[in-house]
Enzyme design. Structure first.
Site, PDB file in Angstrom:
ATOM      1  N   THR A   1       0.421  -1.167   0.190  1.00  0.00           N
ATOM      2  CA  THR A   1       0.246   0.070   0.001  1.00  0.00           C
ATOM      3  C   THR A   1       1.192   1.344  -0.328  1.00  0.00           C
ATOM      4  OG1 THR A   1      -0.344  -0.506   2.309  1.00  0.00           O
ATOM      5  CG2 THR A   1      -1.595  -1.222   0.972  1.00  0.00           C
TER       6      THR A   1
ATOM      7  N   THR B   1      -2.691  -1.849   7.997  1.00  0.00           N
ATOM      8  CA  THR B   1      -1.262  -2.118   8.422  1.00  0.00           C
ATOM      9  C   THR B   1      -0.321  -3.572   8.169  1.00  0.00           C
ATOM     10  OG1 THR B   1      -2.227  -0.963  10.182  1.00  0.00           O
ATOM     11  CG2 THR B   1      -0.129  -2.272  10.714  1.00  0.00           C
TER      12      THR B   1
ATOM     13  N   GLU C   1       6.428   4.477   7.363  1.00  0.00           N
ATOM     14  CA  GLU C   1       6.191   6.021   6.523  1.00  0.00           C
ATOM     15  C   GLU C   1       7.216   7.455   7.276  1.00  0.00           C
ATOM     16  OE1 GLU C   1       1.589   6.512   7.386  1.00  0.00           O
ATOM     17  OE2 GLU C   1       1.408   4.865   5.802  1.00  0.00           O
TER      18      GLU C   1
END
Lengths: 387, 387
Positions: free
Chosen positions: B146, B179, B259
Site C-alpha cells: 500500500t 497495517t 512512513e
C-alpha cells in the site's frame, strides 16, 4: 484574573538571566496570610525533578508561605548538586521573606539534565522579593512562560471570596521543558484537608483531561495557597467548584497554546458504563498520532477513531463495537460501527475547535478529554529544542 | 526468499482494479500439500475487519488451503454487507481452486469504512487463480503493497526444509490502511499444535516488538501455511527458530520502510527483572513523540528517554530511577540517573540506525523494541491519506 486577584497575596516576575533570550524567567508568589494553608498535586512520573522531591515534603504539613518558579532549566537528573540547588533556592526565598525554607515550594521548568546557573538564580530571588506587589500576578504569569506564546491566567469569584490562578505549559507537549506548572490562590478560609481534597477534585476533571501528546512530565506541579484574608469560610464543595472553574479555564488555555497545534480537539465519550470507562476510551482516541495528523489535514478519518476505541480492553470499558456511533462536528459519520453520513459533509476547515463525539451505547456516563492536532510545527519545535 | 521458496506452494499477484493507481492489488497464495496445516495470529483490537472475523474461524481447525489478500480497502466497519463481501471472496477462491471456502484465509488492507468494489475483486480472484505459479512469490509480495515503497520478503533455510515469508505494512504506522499482513510458508512436516505454538513464539519476539506510532491496527494478520512437501518433520523448537529468523527479517524491513521515517531506532532495555519488564520500559520509550521528534532533529535528548522510563508503574518494572544509565550510539549520556558524557559526543547524523540502550540495573533480563523517528513526512502522509 491572576494569582493576586484574591486578597492576601503578592507576586513578582523578574529577569534573573537564566534564559538566553533575556526574557523574564523567575516568578515569586507570596501568601501574606493570615492563614498559610497549602496543598499540591504532582506528576506521577517516577523520574521527577529535584523541585518535585523538595516540594512534596514542603506541602506535607499543609503550610506554604511562598512559591518560587523559574524557567530556563528543569533541574531534573542533575544529581545531588541539583537537589542542593533547589534547597538553596528555597533558603534564599525564606531569608528574603523571613519565613522557613520548609514552607517554600520550588518549581523549575526547562531542559532535563542540565544544572541551573544557581548564582544568577539566587540573585534573582532577591530581585523578585523586592519587586513583590499586590498586583504582581500578571508579571509572575509572564515570567513562567517557556514555549508558551501567551500568559495564562484565570479567576473565579464567589460571594466575598475568590480563586485566582496562573499556568505555564504548552499542553503536555513539553516534558523536557518540565511542562505544566500551576499556582492557584484563594482568600477563602479553608480547612487544610478540604483544600487538598478540593484541589484533587478540580485537577482530576481538568488538567488530568488534557493530553497533547501522551508524554508525561517529570515536573508537573499544581499548588494551591489559601490566605483566609477574606475572612469567609469556603466549604469543601464550594471551594472545589471555584477551583474547577479556574482550572478548567487554565486547562483550556494550555490546549489552545499547545506547541504547533492548529486544531483543539474535544473528544467526548458518552454512553459509557462509568466515568472511568469514558475517560479511558477518550484518552485512547486522543493518543492517536494517525487521527491527530488526519485532523491537521482537515480529514474526518473516523476509521482512526474506531481503531483507537477498539484498543481499550473489555475489562476497562465494556461495549459492543457494532453499536458505536461517531459524530464529528455534528455529522454522524459512523453509525452502529458502520458507515454513516458521508464524510464529505464534515467541515473541519472553518473552526479551530473540533468536536468528536463517541457514543458507546453501553451506559449513562460520559467524559471529555481535550487534545490537539499533530502538525509540522510540532515536529519542527520538538526536533530542534535542546540543540 | 519468498513464500514460494518452500516446496508445495504457488502464488500470484495481479491487478484487479481496486486501486486508483492501477498497480497490482490482489495476491493469492496456495498450499498444494500434501499437508494443509495452517495457523495464524491476529490483531488484539476489539474493532476488527470482516476478514479478521472470517479468518479467525478458518484457522480454528488448523486447515488452510489458500490465502487471498487485497489492497485498496480494509473492509472494516462496513456493516453486514462487508462481511458478505469477505465471504463471497473466500467462496470465489474456493471455487477456482476446488477447495472449501472454510479453508480460505482472507486479508484486506486499505481505508476503514468504505465498501470494496466487490465485482472487480471477484473477477480479480479468477485472474489470480489462473496466474498461480511455483515462482509467483515476488508477484504476490508486490500486490499487497500500500504505502510500502518496497516489497518485503524473507526466508530461512534448514536441513532439507525451509521457511518463506512476505509482509506488507509501513511499520505500525497505518492502521487506517489495515497495517501489517504477513504470509509465512514452510515445506516442513509440522504438527498443527506445534505450528500454532511456534508461530506465537516467533511473532512475540519480532512483530510484537516493532512500534512505529503506538497505533494498533484493526486488520493485522500473520498466517502460516505448512505443506509438508519436503517430507521432513520439523519439531516445534526448530520451526520456531526458523520462523523467528524469517519474521525478524520481515519486521526489520517493515521498520525500515515506515512512513516518512528517516531513522530506525532500536531501544534496548537491559538490567530488568524480567523480559516483560524490559519490554514494557522499551515500549514506553518508543512511544514518545517528543523523543522521536528529537531523533529526527539528530538531537540526543536523553531527558526525553528518562521521562518515559519513569512512566512505567513500579508493579510492571521495579527499578531505582537514580540507577538508570542511558547510552545513545555508544555514548553514555546519562549515568546513574544524572548527567554523563557530553551529549555533543553523540553522532546521530551519520547513520540511519540509532541505538538507545537503557540499563535499569535491576536484574538480568533484556529486550529490544524497534521504532522510527517522527518526521514532517509522517505528518504529511497521514494528514492527506483518505481525502
Amino acid at each position: 484574573m491572576s494569582v493576586t486577584a484574591p486578597r492576601g497575596f503578592r507576586a513578582a516576575g523578574v529577569t534573573a538571566g537564566l534564559k538566553a533570550s533575556g526574557r523574564p524567567d523567575l516568578a515569586l508568589v507570596v501568601n501574606d496570610g493570615p492563614d498559610h494553608v497549602g496543598a499540591a498535586v504532582f506528576t506521577s512520573n517516577r523520574v521527577v525533578g529535584h523541585p518535585v522531591t523538595w516540594s512534596r515534603q514542603v506541602v506535607t504539613d499543609h503550610v506554604v508561605h511562598a512559591v518560587v518558579l523559574n524557567s530556563g532549566g528543569a533541574n531534573v537528573c542533575t544529581g545531588p548538586e541539583g537537589f542542593l540547588d533547589t534547597h538553596r533556592t528555597a533558603e534564599r526565598v525564606a531569608a528574603a521573606l523571613d519565613v522557613s525554607a520548609g514552607d517554600v515550594v520550588v518549581c523549575s521548568t526547562g531542559l532535563i539534565g542540565e544544572r541551573l546557573p544557581i548564582d544568577r538564580l539566587l540573585a534573582g530571588v532577591d530581585v523578585a522579593a523586592r519587586a513583590l506587589r499586590p498586583d504582581g500576578g500578571p508579571d509572575a504569569a509572564t515570567a513562567i512562560m517557556t514555549t508558551d506564546t501567551v500568559a495564562k491566567q484565570a479567576a473565579a469569584t464567589r460571594e466575598g471570596w475568590s480563586v485566582g490562578g496562573m499556568a505555564k505549559g504548552a499542553g503536555m507537549l513539553a516534558p523536557a521543558l518540565a511542562t505544566m506548572l500551576v499556582v492557584l490562590t484563594t482568600d477563602a478560609v479553608v480547612d487544610p484537608v478540604d483544600a487538598d481534597a478540593a484541589l484533587r477534585v478540580a485537577t482530576r476533571a481538568t488538567f488530568d483531561r488534557i493530553d497533547s501528546d501522551g508524554c508525561m512530565s517529570t515536573s508537573d506541579t499544581v499548588v494551591l495557597l489559601a490566605s483566609g484574608a477574606s475572612g469567609i469560610a469556603a466549604p469543601r464543595a464550594a471551594l472545589a467548584d471555584a477551583l474547577t472553574q479556574t482550572c478548567a479555564s487554565l486547562a483550556r488555555q494550555l490546549v489552545a497554546d499547545a506547541e504547533g497545534a492548529s486544531h483543539d480537539i474535544a473528544v467526548r465519550v458518552r454512553g459509557a458504563q462509568s466515568e472511568g470507562a469514558a475517560v479511558a476510551v477518550a484518552r485512547a482516541v486522543t493518543r492517536s498520532n494517525l487521527l491527530k495528523a488526519a485532523i491537521f489535514g482537515n480529514d474526518p478519518n473516523w476509521g482512526r477513531v474506531l481503531a483507537q476505541v477498539g484498543t481499550v480492553p473489555v475489562e476497562v470499558a465494556a461495549f459492543d463495537a457494532d453499536a458505536v456511533d461517531v459524530t464529528i462536528n455534528g455529522v454522524m459519520v459512523c453509525r452502529a460501527g458502520g458507515v454513516g453520513e458521508p464524510r464529505e459533509l464534515v467541515d473541519l476547515a472553518s473552526d479551530r475547535e473540533v468536536h468528536i463525539d463517541v457514543d458507546l451505547h453501553a451506559g449513562p456516563a460520559e467524559a471529555t478529554v481535550w487534545t490537539n492536532d499533530l502538525t509540522h510545527a510540532y515536529v519542527h519545535e520538538n526536533s530542534a529544542y535542546s540543540t
